[in-house]
Scaffold this motif. Structure first.
Motif, PDB file in Angstrom:
ATOM      1  N   LEU A 187       0.845  -1.187   0.000  1.00  0.00           N
ATOM      2  CA  LEU A 187       0.000   0.000   0.000  1.00  0.00           C
ATOM      3  C   LEU A 187       0.877   1.233   0.000  1.00  0.00           C
ATOM      4  N   VAL A 188       0.611   2.178  -0.888  1.00  0.00           N
ATOM      5  CA  VAL A 188       1.392   3.394  -0.966  1.00  0.00           C
ATOM      6  C   VAL A 188       0.726   4.463  -0.100  1.00  0.00           C
ATOM      7  N   LEU A 189       1.185   4.597   1.092  1.00  0.00           N
ATOM      8  CA  LEU A 189       0.675   5.622   2.011  1.00  0.00           C
ATOM      9  C   LEU A 189      -0.840   5.579   2.136  1.00  0.00           C
ATOM     10  N   MET A 190      -1.394   4.400   2.019  1.00  0.00           N
ATOM     11  CA  MET A 190      -2.834   4.173   2.145  1.00  0.00           C
ATOM     12  C   MET A 190      -3.652   5.030   1.191  1.00  0.00           C
ATOM     13  N   ALA A 191      -3.098   5.396   0.047  1.00  0.00           N
ATOM     14  CA  ALA A 191      -3.894   6.085  -0.964  1.00  0.00           C
ATOM     15  C   ALA A 191      -4.778   5.027  -1.614  1.00  0.00           C
ATOM     16  N   LYS A 192      -6.063   5.077  -1.352  1.00  0.00           N
ATOM     17  CA  LYS A 192      -6.950   4.002  -1.762  1.00  0.00           C
ATOM     18  C   LYS A 192      -7.169   3.983  -3.272  1.00  0.00           C
ATOM     19  N   ILE A 193      -7.275   2.795  -3.812  1.00  0.00           N
ATOM     20  CA  ILE A 193      -7.402   2.655  -5.254  1.00  0.00           C
ATOM     21  C   ILE A 193      -8.839   2.262  -5.589  1.00  0.00           C
ATOM     22  N   THR A 194      -9.710   3.245  -5.704  1.00  0.00           N
ATOM     23  CA  THR A 194     -11.095   3.026  -6.101  1.00  0.00           C
ATOM     24  C   THR A 194     -11.481   4.139  -7.052  1.00  0.00           C
ATOM     25  N   PRO A 195     -12.499   3.949  -7.863  1.00  0.00           N
ATOM     26  CA  PRO A 195     -12.864   4.961  -8.859  1.00  0.00           C
ATOM     27  C   PRO A 195     -13.107   6.332  -8.264  1.00  0.00           C
ATOM     28  N   PHE A 237       1.055   0.178   7.102  1.00  0.00           N
ATOM     29  CA  PHE A 237       1.361   1.385   7.853  1.00  0.00           C
ATOM     30  C   PHE A 237       2.759   1.949   7.593  1.00  0.00           C
ATOM     31  N   VAL A 238       3.559   1.300   6.762  1.00  0.00           N
ATOM     32  CA  VAL A 238       4.948   1.735   6.592  1.00  0.00           C
ATOM     33  C   VAL A 238       5.338   1.785   5.121  1.00  0.00           C
ATOM     34  N   SER A 239       6.063   2.835   4.754  1.00  0.00           N
ATOM     35  CA  SER A 239       6.640   2.947   3.415  1.00  0.00           C
ATOM     36  C   SER A 239       7.998   3.620   3.547  1.00  0.00           C
ATOM     37  N   SER A 263       7.878   6.802   5.864  1.00  0.00           N
ATOM     38  CA  SER A 263       6.530   7.348   5.999  1.00  0.00           C
ATOM     39  C   SER A 263       5.697   6.364   6.804  1.00  0.00           C
ATOM     40  N   ILE A 264       5.082   6.874   7.858  1.00  0.00           N
ATOM     41  CA  ILE A 264       4.254   6.035   8.729  1.00  0.00           C
ATOM     42  C   ILE A 264       2.840   6.586   8.738  1.00  0.00           C
ATOM     43  N   LEU A 265       1.890   5.689   8.553  1.00  0.00           N
ATOM     44  CA  LEU A 265       0.497   6.095   8.466  1.00  0.00           C
ATOM     45  C   LEU A 265      -0.101   6.289   9.858  1.00  0.00           C
ATOM     46  N   ALA A 266      -0.777   7.416  10.048  1.00  0.00           N
ATOM     47  CA  ALA A 266      -1.548   7.668  11.264  1.00  0.00           C
ATOM     48  C   ALA A 266      -3.014   7.490  10.903  1.00  0.00           C
ATOM     49  N   HIS A 267      -3.632   6.439  11.402  1.00  0.00           N
ATOM     50  CA  HIS A 267      -5.006   6.120  10.982  1.00  0.00           C
ATOM     51  C   HIS A 267      -6.044   6.541  12.006  1.00  0.00           C
ATOM     52  N   ARG A 268      -5.609   7.150  13.098  1.00  0.00           N
ATOM     53  CA  ARG A 268      -6.532   7.660  14.104  1.00  0.00           C
ATOM     54  C   ARG A 268      -6.506   9.192  14.054  1.00  0.00           C
ATOM     55  N   SER A 269      -7.473   9.834  14.704  1.00  0.00           N
ATOM     56  CA  SER A 269      -7.648  11.280  14.598  1.00  0.00           C
ATOM     57  C   SER A 269      -6.974  12.003  15.756  1.00  0.00           C
ATOM     58  N   GLU A 270      -6.280  13.087  15.427  1.00  0.00           N
ATOM     59  CA  GLU A 270      -5.592  13.893  16.442  1.00  0.00           C
ATOM     60  C   GLU A 270      -6.504  15.016  16.920  1.00  0.00           C
ATOM     61  N   MET A 271      -6.842  14.967  18.201  1.00  0.00           N
ATOM     62  CA  MET A 271      -7.712  16.006  18.760  1.00  0.00           C
ATOM     63  C   MET A 271      -7.211  16.475  20.110  1.00  0.00           C
ATOM     64  N   ASP A 295       0.047  -3.546  19.628  1.00  0.00           N
ATOM     65  CA  ASP A 295       0.665  -4.733  19.034  1.00  0.00           C
ATOM     66  C   ASP A 295       0.707  -4.627  17.514  1.00  0.00           C
ATOM     67  N   ARG A 296      -0.358  -4.085  16.917  1.00  0.00           N
ATOM     68  CA  ARG A 296      -0.388  -3.971  15.451  1.00  0.00           C
ATOM     69  C   ARG A 296       0.706  -3.042  14.945  1.00  0.00           C
ATOM     70  N   MET A 297       0.961  -1.954  15.653  1.00  0.00           N
ATOM     71  CA  MET A 297       2.013  -1.032  15.244  1.00  0.00           C
ATOM     72  C   MET A 297       3.396  -1.681  15.387  1.00  0.00           C
ATOM     73  N   ARG A 298       3.563  -2.472  16.416  1.00  0.00           N
ATOM     74  CA  ARG A 298       4.853  -3.152  16.589  1.00  0.00           C
ATOM     75  C   ARG A 298       5.082  -4.158  15.465  1.00  0.00           C
ATOM     76  N   VAL A 299       4.015  -4.839  15.064  1.00  0.00           N
ATOM     77  CA  VAL A 299       4.137  -5.782  13.943  1.00  0.00           C
ATOM     78  C   VAL A 299       4.556  -5.042  12.670  1.00  0.00           C
ATOM     79  N   ALA A 300       3.962  -3.890  12.430  1.00  0.00           N
ATOM     80  CA  ALA A 300       4.324  -3.105  11.241  1.00  0.00           C
ATOM     81  C   ALA A 300       5.806  -2.752  11.253  1.00  0.00           C
ATOM     82  N   GLY A 301       6.285  -2.259  12.403  1.00  0.00           N
ATOM     83  CA  GLY A 301       7.692  -1.885  12.504  1.00  0.00           C
ATOM     84  C   GLY A 301       8.615  -3.078  12.413  1.00  0.00           C
ATOM     85  N   ALA A 302       8.242  -4.167  13.077  1.00  0.00           N
ATOM     86  CA  ALA A 302       9.095  -5.363  13.077  1.00  0.00           C
ATOM     87  C   ALA A 302       9.150  -6.000  11.696  1.00  0.00           C
TER      88      ALA A 302
END
Length: 580
Positions: free
Chosen positions: A25-33, A55-57, A65-73, A123-130
């Motif tokens: 996945l390239v920076l989670m740029a989704k591939i849909t019409p 999550f990683v590129s 480049s690391i994807l942040a998929h949650r919202s910063e508030m 755990d999911r983020m650690r898997v991405a990094g590992a």
């Protein structure tokens, strides 16, 4: 979440986008019409990145480049989750780029609420990094023709065990991207003693931009040729427009159009509320135009709702037997036979979220005839997937084809997990043929919130000679959040009751918890700590009152009341109390 273990050799970034490969996945740029806009800038580049995980590129220049998929508030989550990835990857934080994710169900739950971002995704983020680290180490081993166990990542480079050779991450991209993605059983996680970022203090990544006014919040979001909208919504939830006169509104300088918004009935209910929108070349002009509208409303069945009267109804309901949700022993009988009984009642009014930044979003809807062919929403949202799920049906398109970009949020507290304002922006853009930015005024926000529920909790207990309860009876009455999704829902859901009422931690032999039915006359939603607000308030206050009646120190009384529920049971002096 799975991804291909096949080699990605020979697939350029442009080629990947063209073929919609599922292998990376390239920076989670989704591939849909409907998402060509989201991937346009990426598709212009032929740079062949190393994309081992969602999550990683890693680029050939070494930038991670690391994807942040949650919202910063304001919680720092846009920094803390990527730092977990960076730590396990052994990346240099100064060479990390954080990329905000669009709404995408492949990323798992994106609803940033419940204090669960770290709990759910640590755990999911650690898997991405590992995963990325392991593949870089294997790439170095292949280049050096040695064993992977002789190679280890260290601060943005891979080092040979003999200390004679090193390679930067960027130098390993071309080899790493040809390797198979390792399985979970092949990953070796770093021990806590080697953590570089996890558990260490660090400023949030957006701090400088926030302090200097460069940060982009939902209120700042802009699209080319956009209009600004302020909406007159029904004064009563469930109301509708009978008729309106826009003559005076259209005289306001800057006002471009006046549009009626039908109430969109989906899930949740009343999303959006409906009303009349004034679209203009500035928010101020739209606001003035909105105030100049003349509207005749059909207020609907909730017009007679009186919170003071309703509070009395809740008190009456909580004073009578209700639906039993937890029972231990025989609390009613024990209380009835006791000569020492204490009773108390606690009420909480409707509470508004009132985030510093009111609800706001901008949408751009493209049509061909009567059909929507593309929709992009940029919003201060806690849940971009919920935006997709609400805007998709409103636009008659697939949810995944709605592109949802997430800005920084000027706080949320649960309000911005509801996407009604995003639906409004999309509906107005479709009708006007231009991007439309919807802003709620503070009055709009407080009047039309998804309120924390009004409630009444009744508690009574019989006590022994030490003032400790021999029986405990708790009854609650309040409109459930479920009413927002199902008009027939009248009783608190189990998960609501479990927030401080039925999960009572006190050591009481006889216990009964009951709930009553209550109609909802306005929109009910999540607010920070949710049902704990009314239920823990009642339960903890009543425990303190029991201690007062027993003329005992509330702290020592609470320790005894907790009994075996308390892991730490040794008496402690006041200045050495455990952090419970």
């Amino acid at each position: 979440m799975s991804h291909s273990t096949k080699s990605s050799k020979g697939v350029s970034r442009r080629g990947f986008l063209a073929t919609a490969s599922a292998g990376s996945l390239v920076l989670m740029a989704k591939i849909t019409p409907g998402q060509d806009v989201a991937v346009a800038d990426v598709a212009k580049s032929d740079i062949e990145t190393f994309d081992p995980d969602l999550f990683v590129s890693i680029a050939p220049n070494g930038v991670v480049s690391i994807l942040a998929h949650r919202s910063e508030m304001g919680t720092g989550i846009r920094t803390s989750l990527p730092r977990i990835v960076a730590d396990e990857l052994e990346a240099d934080w100064d060479r990390v780029k954080i990329v905000q994710a669009v709404g995408d169900k492949r990323l798992g739950d994106q609803n940033t609420d419940g204090s669960n971002s770290i709990r759910f995704f640590y755990d999911r983020m650690r898997v991405a990094g590992a995963t990325a680290r392991t593949m870089l180490e294997r790439a170095a081993a292949k280049k050096w023709d040695t064993g992977a166990d002789q190679c280890s990542a260290d601060h943005h480079r891979v080092v040979h065990s003999d200390g004679s050779r090193t390679l930067g991450f960027g130098e390993l991209v071309s080899i790493a991207r040809t390797l198979d993605v390792p399985g979970a059983d092949e990953l070796k996680m770093k021990p806590p003693s080697q953590f570089r970022y996890i558990g260490k203090d660090a400023p949030i990544t957006d701090l400088d931009d926030i302090l200097t006014g460069k940060a982009i919040y939902g209120i700042d979001a802009r699209m080319e040729n956009q209009l600004f909208a302020v909406i007159a919504r029904p004064p009563v939830v469930g109301g509708t427009v009978k008729s309106f006169d826009a003559t005076e509104a259209l005289k306001i300088p800057g006002v471009v159009d006046v549009v009626e918004i039908p109430r969109f009935q989906g899930a949740p209910l009343f999303q959006p509320l409906g009303g009349v929108a004034v679209c203009a070349d500035s928010t101020w002009a739209a606001w003035q135009g909105r105030d100049a509208l003349e509207i005749d409303w059909d207020h609907g069945s909730n017009v007679s709702y009186d919170t003071d009267e309703f509070a009395k109804q809740l008190a009456d309901a909580a004073g009578k037997p209700g639906k039993t949700v937890r029972n231990l022993g025989n609390a009613p009988k024990t209380i009835a036979e006791s000569n020492a009984v204490h009773r108390a009642d606690y009420s909480v009014p409707h509470l508004s979220h009132a985030p510093m930044e009111t609800p706001c979003a901008v949408a751009d809807v493209k049509t061909q005839g009567s059909k929507v062919v593309a929709c992009t929403v940029t919003a201060a949202t806690q849940n971009p997937q919920a935006v997709q799920q609400a805007v998709g049906p409103a636009m008659g398109m697939k949810n995944e084809d709605v592109v949802v970009n997430v800005t920084l949020l000027g706080s949320g507290f649960g309000r911005k997990s509801k996407p009604d304002y995003c639906v409004e922006a999309a509906m107005l853009s479709r009708k006007t043929g231009r991007p439309v930015h919807v802003t709620w005024t503070r009055e709009d926000d407080i009047h039309n919130d998804y309120f924390h529920t009004i409630s009444h909790v009744h508690v009574e207990a019989s006590v022994d000679d030490q003032g400790l309860p021999t029986a405990w009876l708790g009854r609650a009455a309040y409109p459930t959040i479920g009413s927002t999704f199902n008009a027939q829902a009248k009783s608190p859901a189990d998960w609501e009751v479990e927030m401080g009422l039925s999960d009572l931690p006190y050591d009481v032999a006889n216990l009964r918890i009951e709930v009553a039915e209550a109609d909802a006359h306005t929109r009910i939603g999540w607010l920070r700590s949710v049902a704990h607000i009314q239920q823990n308030f009642a339960v903890c206050s009543f425990a303190d009152e029991l201690a007062h009646h027993a003329q005992r120190d509330p702290y020592e009384y609470l320790l005894e009341l907790l009994g075996d529920c308390l892991l730490y049971t040794s008496p402690s002096p006041r200045d050495q109390r455990p952090n419970l």
